[in-house]
Design a protein around this motif. Structure first.
Motif, PDB file in Angstrom:
ATOM      1  N   LEU A   1       1.261  -1.005   0.035  1.00 43.18           N
ATOM      2  CA  LEU A   1      -0.219  -0.279   0.011  1.00 43.18           C
ATOM      3  C   LEU A   1       0.774   0.754   0.112  1.00 43.18           C
ATOM      4  CD1 LEU A   1      -2.788  -0.776   2.616  1.00 43.18           C
ATOM      5  CD2 LEU A   1      -3.156  -1.029   0.140  1.00 43.18           C
ATOM      6  N   THR A   2       2.218   0.930   0.819  1.00 45.21           N
ATOM      7  CA  THR A   2       2.731   2.846   0.613  1.00 45.21           C
ATOM      8  C   THR A   2       3.783   2.859  -0.475  1.00 45.21           C
ATOM      9  OG1 THR A   2       3.427   1.819   3.175  1.00 45.21           O
ATOM     10  CG2 THR A   2       4.879   3.305   2.091  1.00 45.21           C
ATOM     11  N   ALA A   3       3.622   1.316  -1.086  1.00 40.75           N
ATOM     12  CA  ALA A   3       4.032   1.898  -2.374  1.00 40.75           C
ATOM     13  C   ALA A   3       3.779   1.738  -3.931  1.00 40.75           C
ATOM     14  CB  ALA A   3       5.015   0.400  -2.867  1.00 40.75           C
ATOM     15  N   GLU A   4       2.394   1.474  -3.594  1.00 46.96           N
ATOM     16  CA  GLU A   4       1.284   2.320  -4.288  1.00 46.96           C
ATOM     17  C   GLU A   4       0.827   3.531  -4.064  1.00 46.96           C
ATOM     18  OE1 GLU A   4      -3.638   1.745  -4.330  1.00 46.96           O
ATOM     19  OE2 GLU A   4      -2.530   0.352  -3.738  1.00 46.96           O
TER      20      GLU A   4
ATOM     21  N   ARG B   1      -5.150   4.492   3.059  1.00 48.57           N
ATOM     22  CA  ARG B   1      -5.159   4.794   5.021  1.00 48.57           C
ATOM     23  C   ARG B   1      -6.132   3.877   4.716  1.00 48.57           C
ATOM     24  NH1 ARG B   1      -7.586   9.700   8.420  1.00 48.57           N
ATOM     25  NH2 ARG B   1      -6.557   8.654  10.386  1.00 48.57           N
ATOM     26  N   TRP B   2      -7.219   4.023   3.856  1.00 48.26           N
ATOM     27  CA  TRP B   2      -8.417   2.720   5.163  1.00 48.26           C
ATOM     28  C   TRP B   2      -7.957   1.702   4.622  1.00 48.26           C
ATOM     29  CZ3 TRP B   2     -12.631   3.271   7.716  1.00 48.26           C
ATOM     30  CH2 TRP B   2     -13.504   1.823   8.019  1.00 48.26           C
ATOM     31  N   ARG B   3      -7.549   0.608   3.863  1.00 47.72           N
ATOM     32  CA  ARG B   3      -7.360  -0.216   3.545  1.00 47.72           C
ATOM     33  C   ARG B   3      -5.620  -0.993   4.398  1.00 47.72           C
ATOM     34  NH1 ARG B   3      -5.387  -1.207  -2.087  1.00 47.72           N
ATOM     35  NH2 ARG B   3      -5.652   1.216  -2.824  1.00 47.72           N
ATOM     36  N   LEU B   4      -5.245   0.281   4.892  1.00 44.70           N
ATOM     37  CA  LEU B   4      -4.178   0.261   5.870  1.00 44.70           C
ATOM     38  C   LEU B   4      -4.634  -0.785   7.346  1.00 44.70           C
ATOM     39  CD1 LEU B   4      -1.237   3.026   6.271  1.00 44.70           C
ATOM     40  CD2 LEU B   4      -1.288   1.477   5.675  1.00 44.70           C
ATOM     41  N   ARG B   5      -6.069  -0.950   7.402  1.00 43.07           N
ATOM     42  CA  ARG B   5      -6.598  -1.435   8.449  1.00 43.07           C
ATOM     43  C   ARG B   5      -6.484  -2.808   8.415  1.00 43.07           C
ATOM     44  NH1 ARG B   5     -11.895  -1.540   9.101  1.00 43.07           N
ATOM     45  NH2 ARG B   5     -11.867  -1.456   6.604  1.00 43.07           N
ATOM     46  N   ASP B   6      -6.032  -2.889  10.145  1.00 44.14           N
ATOM     47  CA  ASP B   6      -6.386  -4.908  10.018  1.00 44.14           C
ATOM     48  C   ASP B   6      -7.920  -5.371  10.620  1.00 44.14           C
ATOM     49  OD1 ASP B   6      -6.171  -7.015  10.171  1.00 44.14           O
ATOM     50  OD2 ASP B   6      -4.618  -7.261  11.858  1.00 44.14           O
TER      51      ASP B   6
ATOM     52  N   PRO C   1       9.808   1.126   0.820  1.00 46.44           N
ATOM     53  CA  PRO C   1       8.949   1.932  -0.548  1.00 46.44           C
ATOM     54  C   PRO C   1       9.395   2.905   0.357  1.00 46.44           C
ATOM     55  CG  PRO C   1       6.897   0.921   0.470  1.00 46.44           C
ATOM     56  CD  PRO C   1       8.684   0.195   0.718  1.00 46.44           C
ATOM     57  N   VAL C   2      10.815   3.725   1.371  1.00 45.99           N
ATOM     58  CA  VAL C   2      10.899   5.500   1.450  1.00 45.99           C
ATOM     59  C   VAL C   2      10.750   6.483   0.180  1.00 45.99           C
ATOM     60  CG1 VAL C   2      12.474   4.057   2.766  1.00 45.99           C
ATOM     61  CG2 VAL C   2      13.381   5.268   0.561  1.00 45.99           C
ATOM     62  N   ARG C   3      10.290   7.567   1.248  1.00 47.83           N
ATOM     63  CA  ARG C   3       9.623   8.360   0.126  1.00 47.83           C
ATOM     64  C   ARG C   3      10.822   9.064  -0.652  1.00 47.83           C
ATOM     65  NH1 ARG C   3       5.205  11.781   0.405  1.00 47.83           N
ATOM     66  NH2 ARG C   3       4.805  11.586   2.537  1.00 47.83           N
TER      67      ARG C   3
ATOM     68  N   TRP D   1      -3.787   9.117   0.993  1.00 45.63           N
ATOM     69  CA  TRP D   1      -4.836   9.016   0.261  1.00 45.63           C
ATOM     70  C   TRP D   1      -6.111   8.265   1.279  1.00 45.63           C
ATOM     71  CZ3 TRP D   1      -3.816  10.779  -4.509  1.00 45.63           C
ATOM     72  CH2 TRP D   1      -2.597  11.279  -4.966  1.00 45.63           C
ATOM     73  N   PRO D   2      -6.791   9.016   0.762  1.00 47.27           N
ATOM     74  CA  PRO D   2      -8.090   8.462   1.750  1.00 47.27           C
ATOM     75  C   PRO D   2      -8.148   6.579   1.567  1.00 47.27           C
ATOM     76  CG  PRO D   2      -8.649  10.613   0.760  1.00 47.27           C
ATOM     77  CD  PRO D   2      -7.412  10.249   0.350  1.00 47.27           C
ATOM     78  N   ASP D   3      -7.754   5.933   0.224  1.00 44.74           N
ATOM     79  CA  ASP D   3      -8.511   4.948  -0.264  1.00 44.74           C
ATOM     80  C   ASP D   3      -7.079   3.947   0.757  1.00 44.74           C
ATOM     81  OD1 ASP D   3      -6.890   5.955  -1.825  1.00 44.74           O
ATOM     82  OD2 ASP D   3      -7.539   4.567  -3.261  1.00 44.74           O
TER      83      ASP D   3
END
Length: 335
Positions: free
Chosen positions: A168-171, A286-291, A215-217, A282-284
Motif C-alpha cells: 500500500l505504501t508503494a502504491e 489509508r483505509w486499506r491499512l486497517r487490520d 518504499p521510502v519517499r 490517500w484516503p483509500d
C-alpha cells in the motif's frame, strides 16, 4: 507551595524541546505563547506552514503539533514542573491546539517511567537501511504500553501484514510521484543550500532501496534519476501502525503525542525509526491499512523500526519564530 512563575530560560528550554519534534516535510507548524501568569503555555497551529495538497484536512499538521506537545510534557520534568494538558480547549478557536498548565511541581518518578528528555535531541529519522536484528519482544511491549498510555493503539503486524502495508505504501508513493501538484509541494520543502531553518536538506536524504522492498519517499519523483543512490535495505522491515478509534482533531493530536512518546522510548532503547507516511496521505490506501481483525479503527501513522545508523539532524526554526511573549511579541534568541 505554588511554584514561582517560569523564567525566560524555562520557556526557551520548553520551546527548544517542542521545536525538535518531527513534522511532515519538517514544516514545523507550531507556535508557543506563555500564559499571562507565566505558569503555562499555549500551543497554536501555525497554518502558514501547512502542506495543503498532501494534507488537505490538516490531519498531519495536528499529528506534528501533537508530537511537539509531547516534547513539552517531557521537558516540563526537566524544569521541575508537572504538565497538565487540555487539548483544543476553545471551540471558537480551533487553532489553539492545547493549553499546558505548568503551575504544579513535579513529584515522584519520571512522568514517563524514565527520563526521555535526552532522547529529544537524539531522535532523528533513520533514512538508511536497518539491520535484520529483530526488536526484542520486551521492547515491543514497552512501545505498545507507551502508545496505549496516550489513548492510541500500536500494532506490529506479522509478515503478511507487513507486506500488505509495504504494498500500500508503494502504491501511494507511485501515485504521489505521478501527481504534479503534490510533487511540486513536496519539492518545495527540499533545501538545496545551507543554512536552512526548515524543510529537508538534500544532504540528509537517504538512499532508495536497491531491491524496491522498502518504499521510502522519493523527494525527486519517480522514476528516480541515475544519480540517485541506492542501497539494499532489510529483508523484511519491522513496522508499527498507530491507530485511534475515531478520526477527529483530538485523535490526531493524541496520535502525535503517542508517536513521539514511542519514538523517544525507541531512541532510548537504541532503536532507529522513520515514518512511512505515503499510504495515509490517500484516503483509500489509508483505509486499506486497517487490520479488519483488530476491529474498527483509523490508522494515523506507520513507523518503520529497527537497529542501524542514527539519523541526521534536520534544521530547526529559531526560537524567536516559534515562541512569543504573553503579549505576542517575539521572545528572541537573546536572553
Amino acid at each position: 507551595m505554588t511554584p514561582s512563575a517560569l523564567t525566560s530560560d524555562d520557556f526557551h528550554l520548553l520551546a527548544a524541546a517542542a521545536g525538535a519534534a518531527p513534522s511532515l516535510h519538517n514544516s514545523q507548524p507550531w507556535l508557543f505563547r506563555p500564559t499571562p501568569d507565566l505558569r503555562g503555555l499555549a500551543v497554536r497551529l501555525d497554518l502558514t506552514r501547512a502542506v495543503p495538497t498532501t494534507d488537505p484536512d490538516g490531519r498531519a499538521l495536528h499529528v506534528s503539533v501533537g508530537a511537539a506537545i509531547l516534547n513539552l510534557r517531557v521537558a516540563a520534568g526537566r524544569i521541575g514542573r508537572q504538565a497538565t494538558v487540555r487539548l483544543l480547549p476553545d471551540p471558537d478557536d480551533p487553532n489553539l491546539a492545547a493549553e499546558i498548565d505548568l503551575s504544579r511541581p513535579a513529584w515522584g518518578p519520571p512522568a514517563f517511567g524514565r527520563d526521555l528528555y535526552p532522547a529529544v535531541t537524539l531522535r532523528h529519522s533513520g533514512r538508511r537501511p536497518f539491520t535484520d536484528r529483530p526488536v526484542p519482544q520486551v521492547v515491543v511491549g514497552e512501545l505498545k504500553a507507551a502508545a496505549e498510555a496516550e489513548g492510541v493503539s500500536l500494532a506490529m503486524p506479522e509478515e503478511a501484514g507487513v507486506r500488505r502495508i509495504l504494498e500500500l505504501t508503494a502504491e501511494a508513493e507511485r501515485r504521489t510521484a505521478a501527481d504534479l501538484a503534490r510533487l511540486r509541494e513536496t519539492r518545495s520543502w527540499l533545501r538545496a543550500e545551507a543554512p536552512a531553518a526548515d524543510g529537508i536538506p538534500l544532504s540528509v536524504l537517504g538512499p532508495l532501496d536497491h531491491d524496491a522492498r522498502v518504499p521510502v519517499r522519493s523527494f525527486t519523483g519517480s522514476p528516480p534519476g541515475p544519480a540517485v543512490h541506492t542501497e539494499r535495505f532489510e529483508e523484511l522491515p519491522q513496522v508499527a501502525t498507530l491507530s485511534t478509534r475515531t478520526d477527529r482533531p483530538p485523535d490526531w493530536l493524541r496520535a502525535g503525542q503517542a508517536m513521539e512518546r514511542v519514538w523517544l522510548l525507541a531512541t532510548d532503547h537504541g532503536l532507529c525509526a522513520s515514518v512511512l507516511h505515503q499510504a495515509v496521505e490517500w484516503p483509500d490506501t489509508r483505509w486499506r491499512l486497517r487490520d479488519a481483525s483488530e476491529g474498527p479503527g483509523h490508522v494515523q501513522l506507520v513507523l518503520r523500526l529497527g537497529y542501524g545508523s542514527p539519523g541526521t539532524a534536520t534544521p530547526r526554526r529559531p526560537i524567536s519564530e516559534i515562541l512569543t511573549t504573553p503579549d505576542g511579541r517575539p521572545a528572541g534568541d537573546e536572553r
